[in-house]
Design a protein around this motif. Structure first.
Motif, PDB file in Angstrom:
ATOM      1  N   THR A  59       0.830  -1.204   0.000  1.00  0.00           N
ATOM      2  CA  THR A  59       0.000   0.000   0.000  1.00  0.00           C
ATOM      3  C   THR A  59       0.862   1.250   0.000  1.00  0.00           C
ATOM      4  O   THR A  59       0.623   2.189  -0.779  1.00  0.00           O
ATOM      5  CB  THR A  59      -0.950  -0.006   1.210  1.00  0.00           C
ATOM      6  OG1 THR A  59      -1.774  -1.183   1.145  1.00  0.00           O
ATOM      7  CG2 THR A  59      -1.830   1.237   1.235  1.00  0.00           C
ATOM      8  N   LEU A  60       1.876   1.281   0.842  1.00  0.00           N
ATOM      9  CA  LEU A  60       2.765   2.448   0.883  1.00  0.00           C
ATOM     10  C   LEU A  60       3.504   2.620  -0.443  1.00  0.00           C
ATOM     11  O   LEU A  60       3.696   3.743  -0.911  1.00  0.00           O
ATOM     12  CB  LEU A  60       3.762   2.306   2.038  1.00  0.00           C
ATOM     13  CG  LEU A  60       3.167   2.524   3.431  1.00  0.00           C
ATOM     14  CD1 LEU A  60       4.134   2.036   4.504  1.00  0.00           C
ATOM     15  CD2 LEU A  60       2.810   3.991   3.636  1.00  0.00           C
ATOM     16  N   ARG A  61       3.891   1.520  -1.061  1.00  0.00           N
ATOM     17  CA  ARG A  61       4.575   1.588  -2.351  1.00  0.00           C
ATOM     18  C   ARG A  61       3.646   2.190  -3.413  1.00  0.00           C
ATOM     19  O   ARG A  61       4.030   3.092  -4.164  1.00  0.00           O
ATOM     20  CB  ARG A  61       5.053   0.202  -2.769  1.00  0.00           C
ATOM     21  CG  ARG A  61       5.920   0.230  -4.034  1.00  0.00           C
ATOM     22  CD  ARG A  61       6.498  -1.136  -4.357  1.00  0.00           C
ATOM     23  NE  ARG A  61       7.450  -1.520  -3.322  1.00  0.00           N
ATOM     24  CZ  ARG A  61       7.417  -2.668  -2.657  1.00  0.00           C
ATOM     25  NH1 ARG A  61       6.495  -3.576  -2.921  1.00  0.00           N
ATOM     26  NH2 ARG A  61       8.306  -2.947  -1.730  1.00  0.00           N
ATOM     27  N   ARG A  62       2.403   1.698  -3.479  1.00  0.00           N
ATOM     28  CA  ARG A  62       1.428   2.214  -4.458  1.00  0.00           C
ATOM     29  C   ARG A  62       1.122   3.697  -4.223  1.00  0.00           C
ATOM     30  O   ARG A  62       1.067   4.481  -5.167  1.00  0.00           O
ATOM     31  CB  ARG A  62       0.111   1.418  -4.392  1.00  0.00           C
ATOM     32  CG  ARG A  62       0.115   0.135  -5.160  1.00  0.00           C
ATOM     33  CD  ARG A  62      -1.273  -0.453  -5.385  1.00  0.00           C
ATOM     34  NE  ARG A  62      -2.256  -0.160  -4.368  1.00  0.00           N
ATOM     35  CZ  ARG A  62      -2.491  -0.883  -3.270  1.00  0.00           C
ATOM     36  NH1 ARG A  62      -1.767  -1.953  -3.023  1.00  0.00           N
ATOM     37  NH2 ARG A  62      -3.428  -0.538  -2.416  1.00  0.00           N
ATOM     38  N   LEU A  63       0.934   4.065  -2.971  1.00  0.00           N
ATOM     39  CA  LEU A  63       0.642   5.464  -2.654  1.00  0.00           C
ATOM     40  C   LEU A  63       1.841   6.360  -2.967  1.00  0.00           C
ATOM     41  O   LEU A  63       1.678   7.501  -3.394  1.00  0.00           O
ATOM     42  CB  LEU A  63       0.222   5.604  -1.187  1.00  0.00           C
ATOM     43  CG  LEU A  63      -1.099   4.939  -0.817  1.00  0.00           C
ATOM     44  CD1 LEU A  63      -1.311   4.984   0.701  1.00  0.00           C
ATOM     45  CD2 LEU A  63      -2.267   5.572  -1.553  1.00  0.00           C
ATOM     46  N   GLY A  64       3.037   5.826  -2.762  1.00  0.00           N
ATOM     47  CA  GLY A  64       4.243   6.574  -3.108  1.00  0.00           C
ATOM     48  C   GLY A  64       4.390   6.750  -4.602  1.00  0.00           C
ATOM     49  O   GLY A  64       4.695   7.849  -5.085  1.00  0.00           O
ATOM     50  N   GLU A  65       4.136   5.685  -5.360  1.00  0.00           N
ATOM     51  CA  GLU A  65       4.230   5.758  -6.822  1.00  0.00           C
ATOM     52  C   GLU A  65       3.182   6.704  -7.407  1.00  0.00           C
ATOM     53  O   GLU A  65       3.408   7.334  -8.430  1.00  0.00           O
ATOM     54  CB  GLU A  65       4.076   4.362  -7.424  1.00  0.00           C
ATOM     55  CG  GLU A  65       5.267   3.467  -7.159  1.00  0.00           C
ATOM     56  CD  GLU A  65       5.028   2.006  -7.501  1.00  0.00           C
ATOM     57  OE1 GLU A  65       3.895   1.639  -7.886  1.00  0.00           O
ATOM     58  OE2 GLU A  65       5.990   1.214  -7.362  1.00  0.00           O
ATOM     59  N   ALA A  66       2.046   6.807  -6.732  1.00  0.00           N
ATOM     60  CA  ALA A  66       0.969   7.700  -7.191  1.00  0.00           C
ATOM     61  C   ALA A  66       1.226   9.151  -6.802  1.00  0.00           C
ATOM     62  O   ALA A  66       0.521  10.048  -7.263  1.00  0.00           O
ATOM     63  CB  ALA A  66      -0.365   7.237  -6.615  1.00  0.00           C
ATOM     64  N   GLY A  67       2.212   9.387  -5.947  1.00  0.00           N
ATOM     65  CA  GLY A  67       2.531  10.759  -5.547  1.00  0.00           C
ATOM     66  C   GLY A  67       1.722  11.264  -4.361  1.00  0.00           C
ATOM     67  O   GLY A  67       1.692  12.458  -4.092  1.00  0.00           O
ATOM     68  N   VAL A  69       2.065   9.811  -1.107  1.00  0.00           N
ATOM     69  CA  VAL A  69       2.875   9.617   0.097  1.00  0.00           C
ATOM     70  C   VAL A  69       4.340   9.718  -0.281  1.00  0.00           C
ATOM     71  O   VAL A  69       4.769   9.185  -1.301  1.00  0.00           O
ATOM     72  CB  VAL A  69       2.580   8.231   0.732  1.00  0.00           C
ATOM     73  CG1 VAL A  69       3.579   7.904   1.826  1.00  0.00           C
ATOM     74  CG2 VAL A  69       1.161   8.179   1.263  1.00  0.00           C
ATOM     75  N   GLU A  70       5.081  10.402   0.563  1.00  0.00           N
ATOM     76  CA  GLU A  70       6.534  10.486   0.395  1.00  0.00           C
ATOM     77  C   GLU A  70       7.153   9.387   1.238  1.00  0.00           C
ATOM     78  O   GLU A  70       6.936   9.321   2.450  1.00  0.00           O
ATOM     79  CB  GLU A  70       7.024  11.854   0.868  1.00  0.00           C
ATOM     80  CG  GLU A  70       8.487  12.085   0.688  1.00  0.00           C
ATOM     81  CD  GLU A  70       8.883  13.466   1.180  1.00  0.00           C
ATOM     82  OE1 GLU A  70       9.880  13.539   1.930  1.00  0.00           O
ATOM     83  OE2 GLU A  70       8.192  14.437   0.842  1.00  0.00           O
ATOM     84  N   ARG A  71       7.871   8.511   0.575  1.00  0.00           N
ATOM     85  CA  ARG A  71       8.512   7.399   1.274  1.00  0.00           C
ATOM     86  C   ARG A  71       9.893   7.838   1.764  1.00  0.00           C
ATOM     87  O   ARG A  71      10.575   8.610   1.102  1.00  0.00           O
ATOM     88  CB  ARG A  71       8.620   6.200   0.345  1.00  0.00           C
ATOM     89  CG  ARG A  71       7.223   5.730  -0.103  1.00  0.00           C
ATOM     90  CD  ARG A  71       7.264   4.652  -1.138  1.00  0.00           C
ATOM     91  NE  ARG A  71       7.802   3.440  -0.532  1.00  0.00           N
ATOM     92  CZ  ARG A  71       8.463   2.519  -1.203  1.00  0.00           C
ATOM     93  NH1 ARG A  71       8.674   2.653  -2.492  1.00  0.00           N
ATOM     94  NH2 ARG A  71       8.905   1.437  -0.608  1.00  0.00           N
ATOM     95  N   PRO A  72      10.303   7.355   2.923  1.00  0.00           N
ATOM     96  CA  PRO A  72      11.619   7.764   3.448  1.00  0.00           C
ATOM     97  C   PRO A  72      12.755   7.230   2.587  1.00  0.00           C
ATOM     98  O   PRO A  72      12.636   6.160   1.989  1.00  0.00           O
ATOM     99  CB  PRO A  72      11.660   7.155   4.847  1.00  0.00           C
ATOM    100  CG  PRO A  72      10.677   6.040   4.825  1.00  0.00           C
ATOM    101  CD  PRO A  72       9.631   6.412   3.803  1.00  0.00           C
ATOM    102  N   GLU A  73      13.833   7.985   2.536  1.00  0.00           N
ATOM    103  CA  GLU A  73      14.992   7.569   1.758  1.00  0.00           C
ATOM    104  C   GLU A  73      15.836   6.545   2.508  1.00  0.00           C
ATOM    105  O   GLU A  73      16.558   5.776   1.901  1.00  0.00           O
ATOM    106  CB  GLU A  73      15.837   8.790   1.391  1.00  0.00           C
ATOM    107  CG  GLU A  73      15.130   9.719   0.420  1.00  0.00           C
ATOM    108  CD  GLU A  73      15.981  10.910   0.026  1.00  0.00           C
ATOM    109  OE1 GLU A  73      17.221  10.845   0.184  1.00  0.00           O
ATOM    110  OE2 GLU A  73      15.407  11.899  -0.438  1.00  0.00           O
TER     111      GLU A  73
END
Length: 107
Positions: A59-67, A69-73
């Motif tokens: 879910t976090l990956r999909r939301l990050g790819e959609a712009g 959610v910002e995922r931590p580096e």
């Protein structure tokens, strides 16, 4: 030639992809979970009762790819909403409030 306005009744409408992403239960739970500020992965996992680690990661990956959610580096960093994600909170908050208020009627 002008681009036609989005129409969710058309099979190839890009808005359908957006609806598919945000209509997912776990997407809503994660986005609302980030509404009050950044959270670490484990805090989201604890807050979202019933979600598996695998599903949270997806879910976090999909939301990050959609712009949304910002995922931590770096590992152990915090997830946070982007400006686009913040713009979605109004409708999602209304939707979740409605669901909480009427859940017993839908059962």
């Amino acid at each position: 030639m002008s681009t036609p306005a989005p129409d969710v009744f058309l099979a190839d409408c890009p808005a359908r992809s957006a609806l598919e992403l945000i209509a997912d239960t776990w997407s809503v739970v994660v986005l609302v979970g980030l509404a009050h500020g950044p959270r670490r992965y484990t805090a989201l996992l604890d807050r979202a009762g019933g979600i598996s680690k695998k599903m949270l990661t997806q879910t976090l990956r999909r939301l990050g790819e959609a712009g949304l959610v910002e995922r931590p580096e770096v590992r152990g960093g915090e997830y946070r909403l982007t400006a686009l994600g913040v713009s979605l909170l109004g409708p999602l908050t209304a939707l979740t409030a409605w669901a909480e208020e009427h859940a017993h009627e839908l059962a």
